[in-house]
Design a protein around this motif. Sequence first.
Motif, PDB file in Angstrom:
ATOM      1  N   GLY A 143      12.855  77.988  73.390  1.00  0.00           N
ATOM      2  CA  GLY A 143      12.328  76.629  73.528  1.00  0.00           C
ATOM      3  C   GLY A 143      12.451  75.786  72.274  1.00  0.00           C
ATOM      4  O   GLY A 143      11.869  74.699  72.185  1.00  0.00           O
ATOM      5  N   GLY A 144      13.202  76.268  71.284  1.00  0.00           N
ATOM      6  CA  GLY A 144      13.373  75.511  70.040  1.00  0.00           C
ATOM      7  C   GLY A 144      14.308  74.322  70.241  1.00  0.00           C
ATOM      8  O   GLY A 144      15.099  74.285  71.175  1.00  0.00           O
ATOM      9  N   ARG A 145      14.189  73.357  69.321  1.00  0.00           N
ATOM     10  CA  ARG A 145      15.141  72.239  69.312  1.00  0.00           C
ATOM     11  C   ARG A 145      16.276  72.660  68.378  1.00  0.00           C
ATOM     12  O   ARG A 145      16.036  72.977  67.203  1.00  0.00           O
ATOM     13  N   VAL A 146      17.498  72.700  68.889  1.00  0.00           N
ATOM     14  CA  VAL A 146      18.630  73.191  68.092  1.00  0.00           C
ATOM     15  C   VAL A 146      19.659  72.086  67.948  1.00  0.00           C
ATOM     16  O   VAL A 146      20.129  71.538  68.944  1.00  0.00           O
ATOM     17  N   VAL A 147      19.990  71.751  66.711  1.00  0.00           N
ATOM     18  CA  VAL A 147      21.074  70.791  66.488  1.00  0.00           C
ATOM     19  C   VAL A 147      22.153  71.526  65.697  1.00  0.00           C
ATOM     20  O   VAL A 147      21.883  72.101  64.644  1.00  0.00           O
ATOM     21  N   GLY A 148      23.378  71.548  66.221  1.00  0.00           N
ATOM     22  CA  GLY A 148      24.483  72.291  65.597  1.00  0.00           C
ATOM     23  C   GLY A 148      24.532  73.705  66.146  1.00  0.00           C
ATOM     24  O   GLY A 148      23.955  74.001  67.191  1.00  0.00           O
ATOM     25  N   GLY A 149      25.229  74.582  65.411  1.00  0.00           N
ATOM     26  CA  GLY A 149      25.291  75.982  65.813  1.00  0.00           C
ATOM     27  C   GLY A 149      26.388  76.288  66.815  1.00  0.00           C
ATOM     28  O   GLY A 149      26.645  77.445  67.121  1.00  0.00           O
ATOM     29  N   ASP A 150      27.054  75.256  67.306  1.00  0.00           N
ATOM     30  CA  ASP A 150      28.110  75.530  68.287  1.00  0.00           C
ATOM     31  C   ASP A 150      29.408  75.916  67.584  1.00  0.00           C
ATOM     32  O   ASP A 150      29.632  75.602  66.423  1.00  0.00           O
ATOM     33  N   ALA A 151      30.263  76.590  68.354  1.00  0.00           N
ATOM     34  CA  ALA A 151      31.569  76.961  67.814  1.00  0.00           C
ATOM     35  C   ALA A 151      32.389  75.691  67.683  1.00  0.00           C
ATOM     36  O   ALA A 151      32.204  74.749  68.455  1.00  0.00           O
ATOM     37  N   LEU A 152      33.284  75.684  66.720  1.00  0.00           N
ATOM     38  CA  LEU A 152      34.101  74.483  66.555  1.00  0.00           C
ATOM     39  C   LEU A 152      35.148  74.420  67.654  1.00  0.00           C
ATOM     40  O   LEU A 152      35.587  75.444  68.155  1.00  0.00           O
ATOM     41  N   PRO A 153      35.553  73.224  68.025  1.00  0.00           N
ATOM     42  CA  PRO A 153      36.452  73.079  69.164  1.00  0.00           C
ATOM     43  C   PRO A 153      37.719  73.909  68.996  1.00  0.00           C
ATOM     44  O   PRO A 153      38.407  73.810  67.993  1.00  0.00           O
ATOM     45  N   GLU A 154      37.954  74.754  69.984  1.00  0.00           N
ATOM     46  CA  GLU A 154      39.111  75.637  69.873  1.00  0.00           C
ATOM     47  C   GLU A 154      40.406  74.889  70.159  1.00  0.00           C
ATOM     48  O   GLU A 154      41.488  75.460  70.101  1.00  0.00           O
ATOM     49  N   THR A 155      40.263  73.607  70.462  1.00  0.00           N
ATOM     50  CA  THR A 155      41.464  72.792  70.679  1.00  0.00           C
ATOM     51  C   THR A 155      42.110  72.399  69.347  1.00  0.00           C
ATOM     52  O   THR A 155      43.263  72.027  69.306  1.00  0.00           O
ATOM     53  N   ASP A 156      41.328  72.486  68.256  1.00  0.00           N
ATOM     54  CA  ASP A 156      41.897  72.157  66.943  1.00  0.00           C
ATOM     55  C   ASP A 156      42.749  73.348  66.491  1.00  0.00           C
ATOM     56  O   ASP A 156      42.219  74.424  66.234  1.00  0.00           O
ATOM     57  N   PRO A 157      44.075  73.159  66.393  1.00  0.00           N
ATOM     58  CA  PRO A 157      44.936  74.310  66.082  1.00  0.00           C
ATOM     59  C   PRO A 157      44.596  74.966  64.745  1.00  0.00           C
ATOM     60  O   PRO A 157      44.796  76.170  64.575  1.00  0.00           O
ATOM     61  N   ALA A 158      44.027  74.195  63.808  1.00  0.00           N
ATOM     62  CA  ALA A 158      43.698  74.781  62.494  1.00  0.00           C
ATOM     63  C   ALA A 158      42.499  75.723  62.598  1.00  0.00           C
ATOM     64  O   ALA A 158      42.264  76.534  61.711  1.00  0.00           O
ATOM     65  N   LEU A 159      41.709  75.587  63.660  1.00  0.00           N
ATOM     66  CA  LEU A 159      40.462  76.357  63.755  1.00  0.00           C
ATOM     67  C   LEU A 159      40.451  77.352  64.917  1.00  0.00           C
ATOM     68  O   LEU A 159      39.530  78.144  65.055  1.00  0.00           O
ATOM     69  N   ALA A 160      41.483  77.293  65.745  1.00  0.00           N
ATOM     70  CA  ALA A 160      41.456  78.026  67.020  1.00  0.00           C
ATOM     71  C   ALA A 160      41.368  79.542  66.850  1.00  0.00           C
ATOM     72  O   ALA A 160      40.871  80.231  67.727  1.00  0.00           O
ATOM     73  N   HIS A 161      41.815  80.055  65.714  1.00  0.00           N
ATOM     74  CA  HIS A 161      41.865  81.518  65.579  1.00  0.00           C
ATOM     75  C   HIS A 161      40.923  82.038  64.502  1.00  0.00           C
ATOM     76  O   HIS A 161      41.084  83.153  64.016  1.00  0.00           O
ATOM     77  N   GLY A 162      39.948  81.209  64.116  1.00  0.00           N
ATOM     78  CA  GLY A 162      39.007  81.643  63.077  1.00  0.00           C
ATOM     79  C   GLY A 162      37.579  81.665  63.607  1.00  0.00           C
ATOM     80  O   GLY A 162      37.303  81.209  64.712  1.00  0.00           O
ATOM     81  N   TYR A 163      36.680  82.177  62.765  1.00  0.00           N
ATOM     82  CA  TYR A 163      35.285  82.363  63.196  1.00  0.00           C
ATOM     83  C   TYR A 163      34.415  81.207  62.700  1.00  0.00           C
ATOM     84  O   TYR A 163      33.511  81.389  61.879  1.00  0.00           O
ATOM     85  N   PHE A 164      34.707  80.001  63.204  1.00  0.00           N
ATOM     86  CA  PHE A 164      34.038  78.801  62.701  1.00  0.00           C
ATOM     87  C   PHE A 164      32.857  78.402  63.590  1.00  0.00           C
ATOM     88  O   PHE A 164      33.003  78.327  64.804  1.00  0.00           O
ATOM     89  N   VAL A 165      31.727  78.113  62.958  1.00  0.00           N
ATOM     90  CA  VAL A 165      30.596  77.516  63.692  1.00  0.00           C
ATOM     91  C   VAL A 165      30.047  76.358  62.858  1.00  0.00           C
ATOM     92  O   VAL A 165      30.212  76.340  61.632  1.00  0.00           O
TER      93      VAL A 165
END
Length: 484
Positions: A344-366
């Motif tokens: 029930g917490g309010r969470v801002v952020g924490g999502d994985a970065l868009p896997e559509t960005d080719p620079a980030l698609a194969h890394g562990y980015f959040v």
Amino acid sequence: MTERHLNYIAGEWQPAFGGATFEDRNPADERDLIGLFPDSAATDVAAAVASVASAWPAWAAQSPEVRADVLFKAADLMSLRADTIAAELTREEGKTLNEARNEARRIAANFRLYAGEALRLNGETYPSEVAQLVLSLRQPVGVVAVITPWNFPLSMAARKLGPALAAGNGVVFKPSEITPLMGQRLVEVLLDAGLPPKLVALVQGKGAKVGQAITAQAGVDALTFTGSYAVGKQIAASLSTDTRVQLEMGGKNATVILADASIDKAVATIERGAFGLTGQACTGTSRVLVARPLYAELVARLEKSAAAIKVGPGTSEGVQMGPLATRAQYDKVRAYVGIARDEGGRVVGGDALPETDPALAHGYFVRPAVVSDLPENSRLWREEIFGPVVAIRPIDSLDEAIRLADDTEYGLAVSLVTGDLPSVLRFARETQHGIVKVNSPTTGVSLNAPFGGLKHSSNQAAKEQGGANVMDFYSRIKTIYLGA
Ligand code: NAD
């Protein structure tokens, strides 16, 4: 062509007995295979311990100047190689180049500090009624096993190898399987600086296999470990009672913001402590306790500033936060963000970065996450996440701040933002944490000051870092009565 790396045992670079290997990959792009490293087992450990055991007495018998000289040379070599090693550190662990350079450059200072300690391995004299003179002598412990984590693969290792060698011991070193290349680079520096070949052994491999083999191996006189509480506890339980053990473990560190604090300073302090090194620091800030009148504004400001942090590969210009170090870390952080929402917490952020960005698609980015309005018994308040997730809660008094900051099984680092001296003094004296920082983040410590926590953060053996206290772990004291 995949590079095959080797163990260093008995003065020879060699594969693991049986030839098994494991992969080392780049967390910013898991397609990038850094190399294959030996997947060692008990046979390799036995050979490593035997060779180091045969070598340390001659090293201990050397003059302290000789031992100091090797460490001074290692410091010089580390300075020369720091930028190259930092680039490899970013590729292997993921931290930004800036963060990696800070770590690599610090190793030289670390080696210099311990080179000095070799010359200051002092004993004491005691007035006595039973002898003409009573004195104490510091002697090496013998074979020291060093087991380290991946988040500071150079500094956690250097602050153990440096004093161990300075005191005249030999070392069997097992780096984390997530950062084996950094372990190898450190050993290369020491060997190139003139360390006797058999005095140090590098045994690469997995914790559950080679790490466990080290704890079961006869002939290990002392074991110094930095890592998680779960593994530290297991190590302590499986070691023989004759083996001296030092355990530096996890943290659930809090920053306390009192009512007089400036919001700008509070935001800067929390942001650095919580999101620096992608939140993967043992002293990282994972809880914030803020005076109620500032709560709403602080939450809003932190949410905004966290969203503005540029996340990406540590090698890219302008990136402020690199990827998490492993897929397991990535899955864990995302799972805790889910738990915060379920609670029930309010969470801002924490999502994985868009896997559509080719620079980030194969890394562990959040993205960094700011969590507020959690219930009292939330798991986010209690469990070490080891990622860029910070939870915030209002407080109504200094008493409550102390009680809640200490309401954790850990006790590593805590920080307080205020200009109110009486509150600072009371907080610093009463809190159950090994490190208390005032008007600065929970992260960032001096390499010449004692380091270590209370409760589950440390087994309370001699402190790491600092002055003469460091040598309490790496030496034994013998008392000598001189008669005429
Ligand atoms: P970890 O406990 O999983 O592993 C640490 C080391 O122990 C690795 O080299 C690993 O291979 C080895 N290991 C694993 N299982 C083993 C076993 N059964 N026997 C012997 N060795 C074994 O920790 P990690 O994931 O590498 O690092 C993160 C943890 O380290 C966090 O909890 C963090 O707080 C802690 N840490 C503490 C400090 C400190 O100084 N207090 C500093 C950095 C990190």
